[in-house]
Design an enzyme around this catalytic site. Structure first.
Site, short mmCIF file in Angstrom:
data_model
loop_
_atom_site.label_atom_id
_atom_site.label_comp_id
_atom_site.label_asym_id
_atom_site.label_seq_id
_atom_site.Cartn_x
_atom_site.Cartn_y
_atom_site.Cartn_z
N HIS A 1 -2.25 -58.83 39.57
CA HIS A 1 -2.97 -58.20 38.48
C HIS A 1 -2.50 -56.75 38.35
O HIS A 1 -2.06 -56.14 39.33
CB HIS A 1 -4.47 -58.24 38.72
CG HIS A 1 -5.06 -59.61 38.57
ND1 HIS A 1 -6.38 -59.79 38.23
CD2 HIS A 1 -4.52 -60.84 38.72
CE1 HIS A 1 -6.63 -61.09 38.16
NE2 HIS A 1 -5.51 -61.75 38.46
N GLU B 1 -4.07 -53.94 38.05
CA GLU B 1 -4.74 -52.97 38.93
C GLU B 1 -4.17 -53.03 40.35
O GLU B 1 -3.89 -51.99 40.96
CB GLU B 1 -6.25 -53.24 38.99
CG GLU B 1 -6.97 -53.04 37.66
CD GLU B 1 -7.09 -54.31 36.83
OE1 GLU B 1 -8.06 -54.41 36.07
OE2 GLU B 1 -6.22 -55.20 36.92
N CYS C 1 -11.61 -57.62 36.74
CA CYS C 1 -12.07 -58.88 37.31
C CYS C 1 -12.63 -58.59 38.71
O CYS C 1 -12.46 -57.49 39.24
CB CYS C 1 -10.92 -59.89 37.39
SG CYS C 1 -9.78 -59.60 38.76
N CYS D 1 -9.99 -57.26 41.28
CA CYS D 1 -9.56 -55.90 40.99
C CYS D 1 -10.69 -54.89 41.18
O CYS D 1 -10.46 -53.78 41.67
CB CYS D 1 -9.00 -55.83 39.57
SG CYS D 1 -7.47 -56.77 39.42
#
Length: 166
Positions: free
Chosen positions: A49, A51, A79, A82
């Protein structure tokens, strides 16, 4: 530089190149320290992801796991994975540009064991009640690893230098 626009531009470019609609920009002292789009589609790595990738890069650059003194811009509300990473790295602020409600008509990321809309309820349950099958297999030797860590750290239980609430 407009960090909000930079975050949007990275996400847009990622979508145009076949990636997913997420991006992160980490800023320290008015300069971009790290940035990344989501790379899950490109790498087949479910942890890639935006992040996570940007936090890794920023921490490598600073040689620390603590991102105090930074502002982290993300395209959408983080999410659960993250969000946990953001808590762990301790930035001064996280700025998200779209809510799940705003992007849900255009993008859904539900999985086998959770839906984003209900994930926090699922996460709050005791592990025996979660949809993800989990079982506890108690091992004294596993706890002994933590005792060893504490002994090697002068009897301290906390990670040295970690920002704390109090």
């Amino acid at each position: 530089m407009d960090f909000v626009q930079r975050t949007i531009d990275i996400a847009r470019q990622n979508v145009e190149e076949g990636g997913r609609p997420f991006a992160t920009v980490i800023v320290k002292d008015g300069e971009i320290l790290a940035e990344s789009p989501n790379r899950v589609a490109q790498t087949s790595d479910p942890t890639a992801h935006a992040e996570i990738l940007a936090i890794r890069e920023a921490c490598r650059k600073l040689s620390t796991e603590h991102l105090t003194g930074t502002t982290i811009y993300v395209l959408a509300h983080p999410c659960p994975m993250c969000l946990g990473s953001l808590y762990y790295c301790s930035p001064d602020e996280v700025v998200f540009l779209a809510t799940r409600d705003a992007y849900e008509p255009h993008y859904v990321d539900d999985r086998k064991y959770f839906e984003l809309a209900t994930f926090y309820d699922e996460f709050a349950k005791d592990y025996t009640e979660r949809r993800l099958p989990m079982r506890h297999d108690p091992q004294d030797a596993a706890v002994a690893v933590y005792r060893l860590w504490q002994e090697r750290n002068g009897g301290e239980r906390r990670v040295s230098g970690a920002p704390t609430a109090g």
